[in-house]
Design a protein around this motif. Sequence first.
Motif, PDB file in Angstrom:
ATOM      1  N   ALA A  49      19.204   6.297   2.734  1.00 17.17           N
ATOM      2  CA  ALA A  49      18.307   6.254   3.980  1.00 17.17           C
ATOM      3  C   ALA A  49      17.421   5.139   3.965  1.00 17.17           C
ATOM      4  CB  ALA A  49      17.667   7.521   4.160  1.00 17.17           C
ATOM      5  N   SER A  50      18.203   3.910   3.505  1.00 14.82           N
ATOM      6  CA  SER A  50      17.354   2.460   3.448  1.00 14.82           C
ATOM      7  C   SER A  50      18.389   1.548   3.659  1.00 14.82           C
ATOM      8  CB  SER A  50      16.519   2.069   2.127  1.00 14.82           C
ATOM      9  OG  SER A  50      17.836   1.851   1.047  1.00 14.82           O
ATOM     10  N   ARG A  51      18.047   0.275   3.685  1.00 15.31           N
ATOM     11  CA  ARG A  51      19.181  -0.832   4.253  1.00 15.31           C
ATOM     12  C   ARG A  51      20.028  -0.959   3.024  1.00 15.31           C
ATOM     13  NH1 ARG A  51      20.624  -0.704   8.614  1.00 15.31           N
ATOM     14  NH2 ARG A  51      19.989   1.254   8.063  1.00 15.31           N
ATOM     15  N   PHE A  52      19.843  -0.248   1.837  1.00 22.71           N
ATOM     16  CA  PHE A  52      21.012  -0.076   0.795  1.00 22.71           C
ATOM     17  C   PHE A  52      22.261   0.203   1.358  1.00 22.71           C
ATOM     18  CE2 PHE A  52      23.443   2.168  -2.389  1.00 22.71           C
ATOM     19  CZ  PHE A  52      23.586   0.967  -3.107  1.00 22.71           C
ATOM     20  N   CYS A  53      22.143   1.055   2.429  1.00 18.89           N
ATOM     21  CA  CYS A  53      23.635   1.707   2.951  1.00 18.89           C
ATOM     22  C   CYS A  53      24.426   0.436   3.566  1.00 18.89           C
ATOM     23  CB  CYS A  53      23.245   2.724   3.989  1.00 18.89           C
ATOM     24  SG  CYS A  53      22.692   2.334   5.523  1.00 18.89           S
ATOM     25  N   MET A  54      23.968  -0.402   3.971  1.00 17.45           N
ATOM     26  CA  MET A  54      24.719  -1.527   4.352  1.00 17.45           C
ATOM     27  C   MET A  54      25.068  -2.533   3.189  1.00 17.45           C
ATOM     28  SD  MET A  54      25.084  -0.784   7.424  1.00 17.45           S
ATOM     29  CE  MET A  54      26.243  -2.202   7.698  1.00 17.45           C
ATOM     30  N   SER A  55      24.313  -2.591   2.396  1.00 18.63           N
ATOM     31  CA  SER A  55      24.739  -3.484   1.142  1.00 18.63           C
ATOM     32  C   SER A  55      25.749  -2.709   0.473  1.00 18.63           C
ATOM     33  CB  SER A  55      23.495  -3.594   0.145  1.00 18.63           C
ATOM     34  OG  SER A  55      23.803  -4.092  -1.091  1.00 18.63           O
ATOM     35  N   ALA A  56      25.780  -1.293   0.258  1.00 18.75           N
ATOM     36  CA  ALA A  56      26.945  -0.807  -0.099  1.00 18.75           C
ATOM     37  C   ALA A  56      28.151  -0.938   0.470  1.00 18.75           C
ATOM     38  CB  ALA A  56      26.393   0.745  -0.416  1.00 18.75           C
ATOM     39  N   ALA A  57      28.106  -1.135   1.981  1.00 20.34           N
ATOM     40  CA  ALA A  57      29.333  -1.301   2.817  1.00 20.34           C
ATOM     41  C   ALA A  57      30.017  -2.582   2.415  1.00 20.34           C
ATOM     42  CB  ALA A  57      28.909  -1.075   4.120  1.00 20.34           C
ATOM     43  N   GLU A  58      29.042  -3.626   2.243  1.00 17.95           N
ATOM     44  CA  GLU A  58      29.560  -4.769   2.120  1.00 17.95           C
ATOM     45  C   GLU A  58      30.103  -5.094   0.699  1.00 17.95           C
ATOM     46  OE1 GLU A  58      26.045  -7.443   2.194  1.00 17.95           O
ATOM     47  OE2 GLU A  58      25.662  -7.087   4.468  1.00 17.95           O
ATOM     48  N   ARG A  59      29.695  -4.371  -0.401  1.00 20.02           N
ATOM     49  CA  ARG A  59      30.264  -4.285  -1.549  1.00 20.02           C
ATOM     50  C   ARG A  59      31.693  -3.612  -1.674  1.00 20.02           C
ATOM     51  NH1 ARG A  59      29.255  -0.281  -5.369  1.00 20.02           N
ATOM     52  NH2 ARG A  59      27.260   0.025  -4.471  1.00 20.02           N
ATOM     53  N   ILE A  60      31.604  -2.575  -0.826  1.00 15.09           N
ATOM     54  CA  ILE A  60      33.020  -1.866  -0.606  1.00 15.09           C
ATOM     55  C   ILE A  60      34.031  -2.712   0.385  1.00 15.09           C
ATOM     56  CG2 ILE A  60      34.291   0.127   0.459  1.00 15.09           C
ATOM     57  CD1 ILE A  60      31.584   1.738  -0.006  1.00 15.09           C
ATOM     58  N   ASN A  61      33.606  -3.376   1.304  1.00 13.50           N
ATOM     59  CA  ASN A  61      34.348  -4.436   2.104  1.00 13.50           C
ATOM     60  C   ASN A  61      34.937  -5.268   1.390  1.00 13.50           C
ATOM     61  OD1 ASN A  61      34.627  -3.243   4.571  1.00 13.50           O
ATOM     62  ND2 ASN A  61      32.680  -3.810   5.149  1.00 13.50           N
ATOM     63  N   ASP A  62      34.115  -5.950   0.260  1.00 18.63           N
ATOM     64  CA  ASP A  62      34.373  -7.060  -0.574  1.00 18.63           C
ATOM     65  C   ASP A  62      35.568  -6.450  -1.453  1.00 18.63           C
ATOM     66  OD1 ASP A  62      33.973  -9.652  -2.177  1.00 18.63           O
ATOM     67  OD2 ASP A  62      33.647  -8.155  -3.679  1.00 18.63           O
ATOM     68  N   ALA A  63      35.573  -5.163  -2.077  1.00 22.82           N
ATOM     69  CA  ALA A  63      36.420  -4.811  -3.111  1.00 22.82           C
ATOM     70  C   ALA A  63      37.828  -4.629  -2.330  1.00 22.82           C
ATOM     71  CB  ALA A  63      35.882  -3.523  -3.703  1.00 22.82           C
ATOM     72  N   ILE A  64      37.554  -4.146  -1.066  1.00 22.51           N
ATOM     73  CA  ILE A  64      38.859  -3.805  -0.052  1.00 22.51           C
ATOM     74  C   ILE A  64      39.625  -5.283   0.170  1.00 22.51           C
ATOM     75  CG2 ILE A  64      39.794  -3.319   2.132  1.00 22.51           C
ATOM     76  CD1 ILE A  64      37.548  -1.208   2.183  1.00 22.51           C
ATOM     77  N   GLU A  65      38.906  -6.195   0.446  1.00 28.51           N
ATOM     78  CA  GLU A  65      39.530  -7.500   0.729  1.00 28.51           C
ATOM     79  C   GLU A  65      40.064  -8.230  -0.534  1.00 28.51           C
ATOM     80  OE1 GLU A  65      36.144  -9.202   2.554  1.00 28.51           O
ATOM     81  OE2 GLU A  65      36.380  -7.990   4.317  1.00 28.51           O
ATOM     82  N   ARG A  66      39.180  -8.201  -1.545  1.00 27.10           N
ATOM     83  CA  ARG A  66      39.698  -8.969  -2.666  1.00 27.10           C
ATOM     84  C   ARG A  66      40.818  -8.233  -3.528  1.00 27.10           C
ATOM     85  NH1 ARG A  66      35.075  -9.541  -7.590  1.00 27.10           N
ATOM     86  NH2 ARG A  66      33.821 -10.093  -5.655  1.00 27.10           N
ATOM     87  N   PHE A  67      40.763  -6.860  -3.437  1.00 27.40           N
ATOM     88  CA  PHE A  67      41.872  -6.115  -4.115  1.00 27.40           C
ATOM     89  C   PHE A  67      42.944  -5.750  -3.411  1.00 27.40           C
ATOM     90  CE2 PHE A  67      38.283  -5.863  -6.912  1.00 27.40           C
ATOM     91  CZ  PHE A  67      38.319  -6.803  -7.686  1.00 27.40           C
ATOM     92  N   ARG A  68      43.020  -5.883  -2.064  1.00 25.86           N
ATOM     93  CA  ARG A  68      43.885  -5.319  -1.139  1.00 25.86           C
ATOM     94  C   ARG A  68      44.107  -3.809  -1.048  1.00 25.86           C
ATOM     95  NH1 ARG A  68      46.525 -10.292  -2.617  1.00 25.86           N
ATOM     96  NH2 ARG A  68      48.239  -9.154  -3.932  1.00 25.86           N
ATOM     97  N   LEU A  69      42.899  -3.289  -0.952  1.00 23.95           N
ATOM     98  CA  LEU A  69      42.930  -1.692  -1.199  1.00 23.95           C
ATOM     99  C   LEU A  69      43.494  -0.915  -0.128  1.00 23.95           C
ATOM    100  CD1 LEU A  69      39.503  -1.116  -2.979  1.00 23.95           C
ATOM    101  CD2 LEU A  69      41.576  -1.684  -4.023  1.00 23.95           C
ATOM    102  N   ALA A  70      44.144  -0.043  -0.475  1.00 21.28           N
ATOM    103  CA  ALA A  70      44.624   0.983   0.412  1.00 21.28           C
ATOM    104  C   ALA A  70      43.562   2.340   0.511  1.00 21.28           C
ATOM    105  CB  ALA A  70      45.986   1.592   0.234  1.00 21.28           C
ATOM    106  N   TYR A  71      43.105   2.372  -0.525  1.00 21.39           N
ATOM    107  CA  TYR A  71      42.246   3.853  -0.611  1.00 21.39           C
ATOM    108  C   TYR A  71      40.939   3.442  -1.686  1.00 21.39           C
ATOM    109  CZ  TYR A  71      41.338   7.876  -3.685  1.00 21.39           C
ATOM    110  OH  TYR A  71      40.769   9.123  -4.359  1.00 21.39           O
ATOM    111  N   ALA A  72      39.791   3.812  -1.248  1.00 20.13           N
ATOM    112  CA  ALA A  72      38.552   3.826  -2.215  1.00 20.13           C
ATOM    113  C   ALA A  72      38.260   5.242  -2.434  1.00 20.13           C
ATOM    114  CB  ALA A  72      37.686   2.864  -1.695  1.00 20.13           C
TER     115      ALA A  72
END
Length: 706
Positions: free
Chosen positions: A419-442
């Motif tokens: 419940a802080s702006r950290f939630c968007m930082s976490a989203a950016e990190r997940i998106n980075d992992a999806i893009e970097r490692f071509r993830l189908a599932y997290a």
Amino acid sequence: MKARQGVTRRELLQAGAVLAAGVVCGPSRLADADQHETWSIGNALIRRDVAYAPGVGLYTTQIADLAAGTNLLGAVSDARALAAEFSLICDGQECRSNGGVFQLVDTREDSGEGKRTRAVRLRHIKLPLEVRAVYSVYDGHAAIRKHLVLKNTGTAPLKITHLQIDNLAFALGPENEMTLLAQYGAVPREIFYTGRSEDAGLMLANGRTGAGVTVLNEAPGYMKRTEVAGWDAPDSVRVSAMYDTDLMPFERRLAPGEELTTASASLIPFRRGDAFNDPRWRVPGYTAAVLERRVDQGGPPWIYNTWEPFERGINQQISMDLIEAAGAMGMDVFTIDDGWQQEYGDNAVNLAAFPGGLDPILKAVESRGMRLGLWIPPAAIGMTTEVYKAHPEWASRDIDGNVKTTGTMAGQKVVMCMASRFCMSAAERINDAIERFRLAYAKLDLTTIFNAYGEAPGCWAKGHDHADWAESLHRIYEGIREMTSAVYAKHPDVLLDLTFELWGQKHIIDAGLLAAGDLDWMSNVDDRHPDAAGPLQARQLLYARAASMPVEAMLIGNMHAELPTIQESFATAIGSAPLLLGDLRKLSAADRAWYGEKIRWFKELRKSVKLSDSFFPLGSWRQTSPAAWDGFARLARSGEGVVAVFRNKSGVAGARVELPLIPEGRYRVRVVISGKVLGTFDRSAWARGVDVPFAGPAEVLEMKRA
């Protein structure tokens, strides 16, 4: 139905001032009929009639199960007998839909993509508050879904508490004929009851006639509360789908101009034993089609996960060996759990375990026709990470003002506040992992709001997007959904798994979770040795939740592919979202080929047969036991599908499988494990029971129309 003229002490105690006011303080009579405005929302199977009367407000007059020919509500002649369509407390003032405090602004009906909605917009006569009650129906489903949209139309913040989404008095028969199944609709309880976090679906029914209704409270996790008042009126049972008011109290501030969309409440009427009107058809079909984001479209993937037995000891060489085995078995997703990353909260790869990074792993996975999945902790992160060093103010704090930490397999980690702006930082990190490692599932894991093992919930920090601890509870759930929405916006095809630890309670699954993600790693069943809890307990978890939650959203860890037998592991896995762990290197070439053949068969069956249309637990399903057989059937509306039965340690020679609700027709039954044809049976044979002999610990039947 004669209106009651008073309120009992029990009502005051159980429902608080808002519910009590909903019974006592209504106008003395309804407005004249020609002053009413009425609307119906429905389809060929169900209809809900809603009315607005000046000086009274908004209320439901009837819910009709058109297919079963049942009316759920009694006749109403006095407003004091009406249940409030919704209620809340705003800045300390109670606001009931039928309390004479709301004016009708407008209504709107929309349709498209198999869905129709009716929105009724009201304005409070004194407070700067608008409320839209939004009703939805879906083609082919006997269900009414409802949510509210609250808007602050003023210039100062508003504080919302004690929020009821829906509140109805069901007239299904006298008190002594009513029954209640709680905790996902599988556990018998008394009809005076408070449902909480595990009560994602309640089934209220007349035990004599079979007429009933399933109530799905879609509030997330610990925020849900469902009141059942079955001892307070001779001919009706009041059910209120609401947010919690005491243990984990709902509190939400609305800034000027801000809107809040509440969770939904779904009502699914049924009649037991009445063909497709039975809840074992109606509820699974609805929850799969409506609650799941995209899994139901093609079925869930077969997922392998490295967590057990390797835990944080996973490395590149072990992974390469496992990838070879998983590919031969026909798995779709190869997931590396904890241990691939250098630190929680950072996507840098642990080069000590994976000296080549994850590129060699990714190439090997994709060369065998699979996709990569990774374990990612969104909120439990290390203090050495860049995000923590840059924004330590985003950390959750306890009641004494100390930074909150949680125990993990890698030691104590900071719990950041979603419940802080950290939630968007976490989203950016997940998106980075999806893009970097071509993830189908997290697999999104570890503590966010609650800790499943007893650490105190919520956040006491100042300066976050919550005014106090109580508001942090719901705001953190909102932050999780904001995070996943940001991920889906960039990667709509990725599958996000929100684990029970992330949602904050052992074995939990609910519609609130599925509104934010695709899958739920629901449990970690011990399956490390032949006599472990294993598939038997995994099926207990499945059967206890399948009545009201979509089974293909349930990832039930940690069944090992090689224990106790590959037949039982496979047969259990096809009951939910198929997930296997274990040391695949121990599987022989023949065992890998066996899995490959059976998994290919099941994928082809799932493509052509909509197994999510129903779920029928069989045998000793309510309490799985080593001394008795259990099983399940997953059938499409054509009657085709799959049946799995398990001998356990019962020693019985076979199981008599009864399917009295199968559609008319003749069905050719093949035993999948042996490949032999059991025979051809019609509906009357299934009603009497078909004997299935056990050749091993489990048998799987393929049902096809003859």
